[in-house]
Design a protein around this motif. Structure first.
Motif, PDB file in Angstrom:
ATOM      1  N   CYS A 143      -5.442   5.692  -2.137  1.00 19.48           N
ATOM      2  CA  CYS A 143      -6.087   4.690  -1.289  1.00 19.48           C
ATOM      3  C   CYS A 143      -7.546   5.098  -1.093  1.00 19.48           C
ATOM      4  O   CYS A 143      -7.835   6.197  -0.626  1.00 19.48           O
ATOM      5  CB  CYS A 143      -5.372   4.572   0.051  1.00 19.48           C
ATOM      6  N   ILE A 158      -7.257  -3.823   0.847  1.00 13.49           N
ATOM      7  CA  ILE A 158      -7.035  -2.406   0.559  1.00 13.49           C
ATOM      8  C   ILE A 158      -7.388  -2.168  -0.906  1.00 13.49           C
ATOM      9  O   ILE A 158      -7.027  -2.970  -1.769  1.00 13.49           O
ATOM     10  CB  ILE A 158      -5.570  -2.000   0.840  1.00 13.49           C
ATOM     11  N   SER A 159      -8.092  -1.073  -1.167  1.00 14.84           N
ATOM     12  CA  SER A 159      -8.432  -0.701  -2.544  1.00 14.84           C
ATOM     13  C   SER A 159      -7.772   0.623  -2.882  1.00 14.84           C
ATOM     14  O   SER A 159      -7.841   1.573  -2.099  1.00 14.84           O
ATOM     15  CB  SER A 159      -9.943  -0.564  -2.710  1.00 14.84           C
ATOM     16  N   LEU A 160      -7.139   0.652  -4.052  1.00 15.38           N
ATOM     17  CA  LEU A 160      -6.490   1.865  -4.541  1.00 15.38           C
ATOM     18  C   LEU A 160      -6.980   2.148  -5.952  1.00 15.38           C
ATOM     19  O   LEU A 160      -7.364   1.233  -6.670  1.00 15.38           O
ATOM     20  CB  LEU A 160      -4.967   1.699  -4.553  1.00 15.38           C
ATOM     21  N   LYS A 220       0.837  -1.210   0.000  1.00 16.09           N
ATOM     22  CA  LYS A 220       0.000   0.000   0.000  1.00 16.09           C
ATOM     23  C   LYS A 220       0.863   1.247   0.000  1.00 16.09           C
ATOM     24  O   LYS A 220       0.657   2.161  -0.810  1.00 16.09           O
ATOM     25  CB  LYS A 220      -0.926   0.006   1.216  1.00 16.09           C
ATOM     26  N   GLU A 221       1.850   1.299   0.880  1.00 20.12           N
ATOM     27  CA  GLU A 221       2.719   2.485   0.977  1.00 20.12           C
ATOM     28  C   GLU A 221       3.508   2.713  -0.312  1.00 20.12           C
ATOM     29  O   GLU A 221       3.644   3.851  -0.764  1.00 20.12           O
ATOM     30  CB  GLU A 221       3.655   2.361   2.181  1.00 20.12           C
ATOM     31  N   GLU A 246      -9.769   0.694   3.195  1.00 16.44           N
ATOM     32  CA  GLU A 246      -8.755  -0.136   3.844  1.00 16.44           C
ATOM     33  C   GLU A 246      -9.348  -0.869   5.040  1.00 16.44           C
ATOM     34  O   GLU A 246     -10.120  -0.305   5.801  1.00 16.44           O
ATOM     35  CB  GLU A 246      -7.622   0.787   4.294  1.00 16.44           C
ATOM     36  N   LEU A 287      -5.885  -4.975  -3.258  1.00 18.31           N
ATOM     37  CA  LEU A 287      -4.861  -5.707  -2.517  1.00 18.31           C
ATOM     38  C   LEU A 287      -5.566  -6.696  -1.609  1.00 18.31           C
ATOM     39  O   LEU A 287      -6.410  -6.299  -0.799  1.00 18.31           O
ATOM     40  CB  LEU A 287      -3.992  -4.756  -1.687  1.00 18.31           C
TER      41      LEU A 287
END
Length: 185
Positions: free
Chosen positions: A95, A103-105, A85-86, A98, A123
């Motif tokens: 982002c 996690i969705s981006l 994510k980072e 979460e 993710l």
């Protein structure tokens, strides 16, 4: 001066980014491959044990879809989820949501609307990949893929500015065929 995306209400975002469906485009698989190569450059996929997949309706042959390429990145553990994510945020992804396991981006959303290419990156922890079962089942069963397309076309204008309801209305169908796909393994 326009508002930043982070300052907009959900209703403003839905107005700026409506549901829009289009006939299947051959370029979507190329967009996926190009984005996958970008992801492999910014993420140490082998070192981190990542798997990258094209999912969503743009990965289902011949059906109408939102021109947004969905990509699932399968991640071996929660610590790596945060690392990925980072790294993605540092490389321009936004982002959107979460939790401990997901996690969705997004990429391709601007204050003026959609960019030419738009991506949703999902993710997920290892084995949380129902979308792959669904994708594969619909690619193997064209009559089910067409039924899914018809469902989406019927929901499009009704929920053009409400992604949550659009998604909720498809959930029963998606869950049914995901379950059937898993049972057929």
């Amino acid at each position: 001066m326009s508002k930043k995306l982070s300052e907009m209400s959900l209703e403003e975002l839905w107005e700026l980014f409506p549901i829009y469906l289009t006939e299947h485009q051959d370029c979507w698989s190329k967009w996926y491959e190009e984005e996958q190569n970008i992801l492999k450059r910014i993420l140490p996929t082998t070192k981190l044990g990542l798997q990258i997949y094209h999912i969503g309706s743009t990965a289902i042959h011949g059906i109408w879809a939102k021109p947004i390429v969905d990509i699932l990145i399968e991640i071996p553990n929660a610590a790596t989820l945060i690392i990925v994510k980072e790294l993605m945020i540092k490389n321009g992804y936004i982002c959107m949501s979460e939790s401990d396991k997901r996690i969705s981006l997004n990429k391709g959303y601007t204050e003026k609307g959609f960019a030419k290419r738009v991506f949703h990156i999902h993710l997920r922890l290892l084995n949380d990949k129902d979308e792959i079962y669904f994708r594969d089942y619909l690619n193997e069963h064209t009559e089910i893929a067409k039924a899914y397309e018809n469902l989406k076309l019927n929901l499009w204008k009704k929920y053009e500015h409400d992604r949550d309801k659009y998604t909720a209305e498809k959930t029963e169908f998606v869950n049914k065929y995901t379950r059937l796909a898993k049972e057929s393994l």
